[in-house]
Structure formats: C-alpha cells, structure tokens
Write a protein that holds these residues in place. Structure first.
Motif, mmCIF file in Angstrom:
data_model
loop_
_atom_site.group_PDB
_atom_site.id
_atom_site.type_symbol
_atom_site.label_atom_id
_atom_site.label_comp_id
_atom_site.label_asym_id
_atom_site.label_seq_id
_atom_site.Cartn_x
_atom_site.Cartn_y
_atom_site.Cartn_z
ATOM 1 N N ASP A 61 29.295 82.222 57.256
ATOM 2 C CA ASP A 61 30.676 82.717 57.229
ATOM 3 C C ASP A 61 31.583 81.880 58.121
ATOM 4 O O ASP A 61 32.757 81.629 57.779
ATOM 5 N N ASP A 62 31.069 81.456 59.280
ATOM 6 C CA ASP A 62 31.867 80.625 60.184
ATOM 7 C C ASP A 62 32.198 79.279 59.543
ATOM 8 O O ASP A 62 33.330 78.774 59.675
ATOM 9 N N ARG A 68 32.299 78.696 56.274
ATOM 10 C CA ARG A 68 33.221 78.943 55.151
ATOM 11 C C ARG A 68 34.661 79.088 55.654
ATOM 12 O O ARG A 68 35.605 78.617 55.018
ATOM 13 N N SER A 69 34.818 79.756 56.807
ATOM 14 C CA SER A 69 36.149 79.885 57.395
ATOM 15 C C SER A 69 36.706 78.512 57.776
ATOM 16 O O SER A 69 37.903 78.232 57.588
ATOM 17 N N ILE A 77 35.913 75.669 56.304
ATOM 18 C CA ILE A 77 36.225 74.958 55.063
ATOM 19 C C ILE A 77 37.580 75.406 54.508
ATOM 20 O O ILE A 77 38.365 74.605 53.971
ATOM 21 N N GLU A 78 37.896 76.700 54.652
ATOM 22 C CA GLU A 78 39.194 77.210 54.194
ATOM 23 C C GLU A 78 40.334 76.580 54.996
ATOM 24 O O GLU A 78 41.401 76.278 54.448
ATOM 25 N N GLN A 79 40.116 76.369 56.291
ATOM 26 C CA GLN A 79 41.148 75.740 57.112
ATOM 27 C C GLN A 79 41.356 74.277 56.727
ATOM 28 O O GLN A 79 42.475 73.750 56.806
ATOM 29 N N ARG A 112 41.391 72.941 53.908
ATOM 30 C CA ARG A 112 42.222 72.795 52.713
ATOM 31 C C ARG A 112 43.717 72.710 53.033
ATOM 32 O O ARG A 112 44.509 72.211 52.238
ATOM 33 N N ILE A 113 44.096 73.184 54.223
ATOM 34 C CA ILE A 113 45.520 73.175 54.600
ATOM 35 C C ILE A 113 45.848 71.846 55.260
ATOM 36 O O ILE A 113 45.244 71.496 56.283
ATOM 37 N N TYR A 165 38.467 68.021 63.438
ATOM 38 C CA TYR A 165 37.613 69.177 63.727
ATOM 39 C C TYR A 165 36.438 68.702 64.600
ATOM 40 O O TYR A 165 35.612 67.899 64.166
ATOM 41 N N THR A 177 31.606 69.550 51.886
ATOM 42 C CA THR A 177 32.886 69.259 52.536
ATOM 43 C C THR A 177 32.779 68.037 53.429
ATOM 44 O O THR A 177 33.717 67.226 53.507
#
Length: 615
Positions: A104-105, A107-108, A110-112, A114-115, A125, A144
């Motif tokens: 989950d960490d 995935r969070s 990876i979502e960041q 994208r911005i 990162y 990723t």
C-alpha cells in the motif's frame, strides 16, 4: 539557552565539495549533471555513516537548482534551494522504507509519481533503507522504476545491497560508498574543532577516527561526547578514558617485556589491564593488531598501511627496529590461536597468560644476525648440545641361539635383515623402543611370521629420531598382553540351580551398569541365561558385535561366577538368534506382489476393474 545541535547535523555536508572521502562518487554525479546524463534511478549502498543519504539529498537539491555554479554545485540561494533547506519543497520526497514497507505504501508512492512537478524540472524520490521493502512491495515498484515519467528520478539508499532483488538492481545505477579513511576523518574532526574553538591534540582525533571504523557519523557522535566530558579539550587521555580504549602504551610496554623474556612483568601488565576493566579478549585482539603494525613498520613501502598519528608512528618505527620478523610471525600465530580459543575456554584469563608465556619463551637469538657466534653457542639448549655430539654405533647385534635355529629354513633376505647392526638412539626411551623392535622381529621369525621391519642403518644423526615398529610386531605384542589375563582355576565343582545363577547374573549386570559398560549390561539382561549340562551357561546373542563384546567381558564374568558358586567348571557358550532376512520393497511392483502374497483377492480385484500399477 540556545538549542544544542549535534555535530553530525550541524556540519552535515550541503554541497558535493564538502562530502568527506567519497570523491569518486561526487565527481561522477557532478559530471552527470553537467552533461545532462542523469539516470532514472540511483542506488547508493555502503556501510552506515559514510554519506549515502547526504549525497542523495545534495543530488536532489542540485538537480533542481536554478543557478548552478561553474563546478555544478547548488547555489543555495534560489527558491528551489531555499525551500529544500527549510524542508518545504514539493519536488523532493523522502520515504523511510523501514516503516513504510508494504504494498500500500508503494502504491501511494506510485500515485504521487503520476503528478508532474508544479515548479522545477524534476520530482525526486529518496527511499532510505530500501532493502526493508517486502517482496510484494518490490514487485509493485518494479514497473514504475523501469519506466518512470521523464520528470521522476528515484534515489535508493541501503546498507545491505545483497537483500535487494536482482531485477531492482538491474534498473539502477549503483554507487558503492567506501569506508572513510582514518586520515580524512581526523582532518574533518580537526576542522570542526577549530570552528567550535575546542582544544585538541592530533593523537586524540586519530583515536576517535580509528574507533569509528570508517563511519563519520559515529566519529562526530564520539567527538561531541568527549567535548562534553573533557570540557572542550579533546586530548589523547580524555579519549582513552571516555571511550574505554586500551592505551597504546600498554602494548609497547608488554612487547618490551616479551622481548626481554620477562614473564613476571608481562603477567603484571596484563593484570593491571584487567583491573582497569578491560576484557582479556579485547586485549589479545589489540596485541595482535600491535604486532601487525610492528610488522608493517619493518618495510618502508608498507608504512602507509599504518593508520595512526605521527607521534605513535615514530614509536612503532623505533620498537620495530629491535624486534625480528620471525618473532612477530610467531607472536601473531599465538595471539590468533588465543583469540579463537578464548570464547570456548572455561578459564579465559589462563588462555591469555599462557599465550604471553609462550611468547616470552620464544627463542629468537639464532635468528638475529647481530649476535656473536660465541653467544649462540652459550645459548644452546641441552637437547641441541646432546644431539650435536657423535653417537657411538655397535658393530653387530647378537642373535639368540633359538632364533638362529629357526633361521635355517628362512630366506637369505630375512637372515641378513636380522643380523644387520642396529644404531643407538640418543635418548634412553628411544633406545628401549629400538631394542623392543629387534625382539619383536626375532619373535615373529620364531613363529614363522614374515617381517618387513627394516633394520636401522649404522649412521650418526644430528637430531633425535623416532623408531616406528612394524605393525605385525605391535599385533604380536598385543596378543602377548592378552595371554597374561587368565581364568581362575580350582577343584571345587559345587552344584547350583538356575535360581542361584539368575540372582548372581543380575548382581553382576548391575555392577557392570554402574561402571558405565551399558553394552554388556544390555547383552546380559536382554535374554535370560540358560543352564545346560556340564555347568555350561548358554547366552543368547543377536549379532557378531554382541559376540565380540561378550568375549571381552567373558573372563571377568566367569571368574565372578566361579568364585560365588564355588564351581570352577562353569563355562559360557553363545547361541545366535536367527533373524529372517526381510527383503526391502523398493518398486511399486514389489510392493504389489507382497500385498498379493498376504491377500490373494487383491489380484482378482485388479483384474476385475482393469487396474494398473503406477510407477
């Protein structure tokens, strides 16, 4: 009162130029920035406290700097650099993988990714302790990391590169950080001490750098501790008192005692070390390092391997001139063996003391070319003097008459071997062995047994030698020893029954058990003895091993029974149980046939349902 900031944070490098001891990495990163050849992912690996996370932060700040200097360093004054220094940059994200290691960490994260960045060119990162990520998290991060957006750069840091998946390693540029050299660390500590207006001496700073074992953060922590302890005066004495370090002076003094063969002084110095609270293992490891440093000083080309201050270096050079290389090698071997045996020993102090005594008794005089020949002759040991004297040799050994009679039918080679002269051995023990060797050969000839024992040539030996007797002679001697053990004899033949026999049988079995002869006890109690005619006792055995065990104990057992039962005609015979040999079943067919033998209806069942045997 101002808030105190530890030196590791206060003097943390802010540019590539200020990084200590990692020039091979900082130069590579600056060239990559200069030529716009930045990789999508970096992996910084190495021991703790050498600058991995620091370099990651400097790289992240420099990439987004708006006004790079001519040597590709961050300016420190632009908006991007300022926001990074105050910790409010939106383009640089740090993640501690030790506490954020789940899927989950990632995935969070990876979502960041994208911005895109709102200001600046890159989003960086930094993932610290990346080896702590779980297997699932690594797999989720893999895609990723392989194909990130053009604006995303990942910087991974770890102390354990071997725990990272090979698929992750193959997608990163890997930078291996070195342990920081003692000299570089001491220079950095000296610079900080001058800026903080702290008194110091170079020997003390060198000692801190050696204790840090290549980690600058550890060195800075110890530096702060000693500054507080010594009231801003980092001296050599303050360092050894505060960090529980054994003073070099102890090693120099005990080495002088070893060279002088002064056992008493060496043991007293070691006792003083123990009274100061130092461990014996710590001392012997330090002594081995001291001998290694002395060995390094013997050659000018290896002097650079000595990581000590200039004052200590001069003392090492002076002492190394008075000590020989063979002594150092012998002392290193003894101390290394003591280190290996120390933890398993029940008397650990004695282990160290024995090692010191061995080093004191090492005779290095014959290896020292500066000693006069007359002095060498005076220091010869008694064994060497005895070995160097000529040894008289008898002309011939007389062969007994009984042996001569037996030699009539023997080949000429055997006769010549027996009649050869035998040399006299230096020591009495060896002379006895040699005489026994001749007697063995003669007895072997009397029993018509061939012997291959070579006679010793009549020659003079400069050192004592050992006679190795023939194996046939040894076995003959064993048979002679066995024949000396006899049964008790007498005329009494008093009658007894099985009850009396069983009672005494159990008494003897318990006695054997108390003596620790469990095998004989098991043999005697597994089956009851059977009384046959003519006072014979039948003992049941199960194999040849038990028969041999009974044969060894038979004499003592019979003597016990004959005395207790007052019957000297008692004898023991054996009967081996016949075991039906069971055939091992390996294949499926053999197992099926075995089952059919027990139950024939299985064959009908197989035919009725048209079953087959699986292999």
């Amino acid at each position: 009162m101002d808030n105190f900031i530890v030196s590791a944070r206060k003097y943390r490098p802010a540019t590539f130029q200020t990084v200590v001891g990692q020039q091979h990495i900082t130069n590579t990163l600056k060239n990559a920035i200069k030529h716009h050849q930045l990789a999508q992912a970096f992996l910084f690996c190495g021991p703790r406290g050498v600058g991995k996370t620091t370099c990651a932060r400097i790289l992240a700040k420099t990439i987004n700097c708006q006004n790079l200097t001519s040597d590709c360093e961050a300016c420190g004054s632009c908006d991007s650099c300022t926001s990074f220094q105050y910790g409010n940059s939106f383009n640089i994200h740090e993640l501690d993988a030790a506490s954020n290691n789940s899927v989950d960490d990632i995935r969070s994260l990876i979502e960041q990714v994208r911005i895109p960045p709102q200001a600046g060119k890159y989003k960086i990162y930094i993932i610290d302790e990346v080896h702590m990520l779980s297997q699932s998290a690594f797999n989720a991060f893999l895609k990723t990391l392989e194909e990130p957006p053009s604006y995303a750069i990942f910087i991974l840091a770890t102390t354990e590169k071997h725990k990272i998946l090979p698929t992750i390693l193959s997608r990163c540029q890997i930078f291996d950080f070195n342990r920081i050299r003692v000299e570089d660390m001491a220079d950095h500590l000296e610079n900080i001490a001058r800026r903080e207006e702290v008194g110091f001496d170079r020997d003390g700073l060198h000692l801190i750098a050696q204790k840090a074992d290549g980690g600058l953060r550890d060195a800075l922590s110890m530096f702060d501790q000693i500054v507080s302890f010594s009231n801003k005066n980092v001296s050599y004495k303050a360092v050894i008192d505060n960090l529980n370090i054994l003073d070099y002076d102890y090693y120099f003094k005990i080495t002088d005692a070893l060279l002088a063969e002064d056992v008493a002084t060496a043991l007293l110095i070691f006792d003083d070390i123990l009274k100061h609270g130092f461990d014996g293992n710590h001392f012997i490891i330090g002594l081995a390092s001291h001998f290694r440093n002395l060995l390094v000083c013997k050659d000018a080309s290896t002097l650079q391997l000595l990581e000590v201050s200039e004052g200590i270096r001069l003392r090492y050079q002076q002492q190394s001139q008075a000590i020989s290389v063979p002594f150092l090698l012998s002392a290193l071997t003894i101390s290394n063996q003591c280190d290996l045996n120390y933890k398993t020993s029940k008397n650990q102090r004695l282990q160290v003391e024995l090692s010191l005594i061995k080093m004191c008794n090492y005779n290095e005089t014959p290896l020292n070319s500066s000693v006069s020949p007359s002095l060498l002759s005076e220091k010869k040991s008694p064994i060497e003097k005895k070995a160097s004297s000529p040894i008289p040799v008898p002309a011939k050994v007389e062969v007994p008459i009984a042996v001569k009679e037996k030699l009539v039918d023997q080949p000429a080679e055997i006769i010549s071997e027996v009649q050869k002269p035998v040399g006299v051995v230096v020591q009495k023990e060896q002379e006895t062995v040699e005489e026994k060797g001749v007697n063995f050969s003669a007895k072997a000839i009397e029993k018509h047994e061939p012997t291959n024992t070579p006679a010793i040539r009549s020659t003079q030996y400069s050192v004592p030698h050992t006679i190795i007797p023939n194996l046939n002679d040894l076995s003959f001697n064993t048979r002679v020893e066995e024949e000396k053990v006899t049964y008790l004899k007498g005329s009494s033949q008093q009658a007894f029954d099985i009850t009396m026999l069983s009672k005494l049988w159990n008494i003897y079995a318990n006695k054997i058990k108390e003596e620790g002869k469990i095998n004989i006890f098991t043999l005697m109690t597994s089956h009851d003895p059977i009384l046959l005619d003519d006072f014979k006792i039948e003992v049941t055995i199960e194999n040849k091993v038990q028969e041999n065990q009974l044969a060894d104990a038979k004499i003592d057992l019979l003597n016990f029974l004959r005395v207790e039962l007052q019957n000297f005609s008692i004898d023991i015979v054996t009967r081996q149980i016949e075991h039906a040999q069971k055939k091992r079943l390996y294949t499926s067919t053999e197992k099926y046939e075995h089952m059919v033998d027990k139950n024939p209806k299985l064959a009908d069942l197989k035919e009725k349902f048209n079953l087959t045997i699986e292999y």
